[in-house]
Design an enzyme around this catalytic site. Structure first.
Site, short mmCIF file in Angstrom:
data_model
loop_
_atom_site.label_atom_id
_atom_site.label_comp_id
_atom_site.label_asym_id
_atom_site.label_seq_id
_atom_site.Cartn_x
_atom_site.Cartn_y
_atom_site.Cartn_z
N HIS A 55 -3.28 7.08 2.21
CA HIS A 55 -3.71 5.77 1.70
C HIS A 55 -5.11 5.51 2.21
O HIS A 55 -5.39 5.67 3.40
CB HIS A 55 -2.73 4.70 2.18
CG HIS A 55 -3.23 3.31 2.00
ND1 HIS A 55 -3.76 2.86 0.83
CD2 HIS A 55 -3.28 2.26 2.88
CE1 HIS A 55 -4.12 1.59 0.97
NE2 HIS A 55 -3.84 1.21 2.21
N CYS B 218 0.80 -1.22 0.00
CA CYS B 218 0.00 0.00 0.00
C CYS B 218 0.83 1.28 0.00
O CYS B 218 0.31 2.35 -0.29
CB CYS B 218 -0.94 0.00 1.20
SG CYS B 218 -2.02 -1.45 1.28
N ASN C 231 -10.19 -0.22 -0.10
CA ASN C 231 -8.72 -0.16 -0.06
C ASN C 231 -8.18 -0.77 -1.36
O ASN C 231 -8.28 -1.97 -1.57
CB ASN C 231 -8.22 -0.94 1.15
CG ASN C 231 -6.70 -0.92 1.29
OD1 ASN C 231 -5.98 -0.54 0.38
ND2 ASN C 231 -6.22 -1.34 2.46
#
Length: 326
Positions: free
Chosen positions: A253, A120, A283
């Site tokens: 993020h 990520c 996500n």
């Protein structure tokens, strides 16, 4: 003359299939797994996500996002000197998704292309590499992409993880400039935390050894993420000679609304200054930051001349931040 790196175009792409929490809950119910829209929203802030079709890979999503970024920058694919793709879900073991993307873009100039694997945090890592390459004179125009098909590595018998993730891609064109663009960055990793977020399987002898599905200790990830994101943000601001008050936009993020809210509080930023897309995207790992950046640029939130702080944390454990002047 000092040589800087500046973002000149952004782009993104989401696969057409959109699953609301209710859609996903209905699919999970067929497996005997119970969840609900209320349960997911309360814990994550996610309302929906996009899943790619079975025959669509990360390079396909990257291609569409890249075309949009190139158009926004006003250049063609043949003008690129370098391609960097951040992904944890590559099309193949090798070659790199970046090389596959290069071919799909029709580039024949022989420019280098490679992947970055920092989960990520991948886009933050890749953008920092692009900045260094441009500042050193090794490249003039760089395509930086985050692309993921995380739906392929989800365990749909585990409601604590399968509801969190989605597929998508985001891209930016970074060009050499006489004006400051990427102002500072700060990258870190700590492999001692490998077990709290990982996909432990690998290919050997034509078989998958270990689990090919994502596993995560949610509480451990949350606790670690909140602390390291604040430190990376402050270190980046210090390098640029700036403070919290100089941030026009925070683009973190997009993992979990609670992590984002906690980070904003620590940086003394109101949520009105935080770009939030997790509700509609879920996500999307390395794609989440460039997706959110493009969304904010095209919606007129992020304006030229503003200071934008990007930050990410992911499996590895990796984390980092980049400060931009748009």
């Amino acid at each position: 003359m000092t040589r800087y790196a500046r973002i000149t175009g952004t782009g993104s792409y989401l696969p057409p299939r959109r699953l609301t929490n209710n859609d996903l809950a209905a699919e999970l119910a067929q497996r005997g797994i119970e969840t609900s829209d209320e349960w997911i929203v309360e814990r994550t802030g996610i309302h929906a996500r996009h899943f790619a079709a079975p025959d669509v890979g990360s390079s396909d999503l990257a291609l569409e996002a890249s075309r949009n970024a190139l158009e926004a920058a006003g250049i063609t694919a043949q003008d690129l000197d370098l391609i960097i793709v951040a992904t944890s879900t590559p099309d193949m073991v090798f070659p790199s998704t970046a090389a596959i993307l290069q071919h799909k873009l029709g580039i024949t100039n022989g420019c280098p292309a490679f992947d970055v694997q920092a989960v990520c945090s991948g886009f933050v890592y890749a953008l920092t590499v692009a900045d260094a390459m441009i500042r050193s004179g090794s490249a003039r125009r760089v395509l930086v992409v985050g692309a993921e098909v995380f739906s392929r590595i989800l365990n749909f018998n585990d409601r604590t993880t399968c509801v969190l993730f989605g597929d998508g891609a985001g891209a930016v064109v970074v060009e050499a400039s006489e004006e400051p663009g990427i102002l500072a960055s700060d990258l870190h990793a700590d492999g001692s935390h490998v077990g709290i977020l990982c996909v432990p399987g690998h290919v050997s002898g034509g078989e998958v050894l270990g689990s090919p599905m994502l596993t995560m200790d949610g509480q451990a990830v949350f606790k670690l993420a909140v602390g390291v994101l604040e430190k990376a943000a402050r270190a980046t601001l210090d390098k640029a000679g700036m403070t919290d008050a100089d941030i026009d936009w925070l683009i973190p993020h997009q993992a979990n609304i609670r992590i984002m809210q906690s980070t904003a509080r620590k940086l003394k930023l109101p949520m009105e200054k935080v770009v939030v897309t997790v509700g509609e995207h879920g996500n999307t790992s390395a794609a989440s930051i460039p997706l959110a950046l493009d969304h904010a640029v095209r919606n007129g939130q992020v304006q030229k001349g503003q200071n934008v702080l990007l930050e990410g944390v992911g499996g590895g454990f990796t984390w980092g931040a980049v400060l931009l002047k748009m």
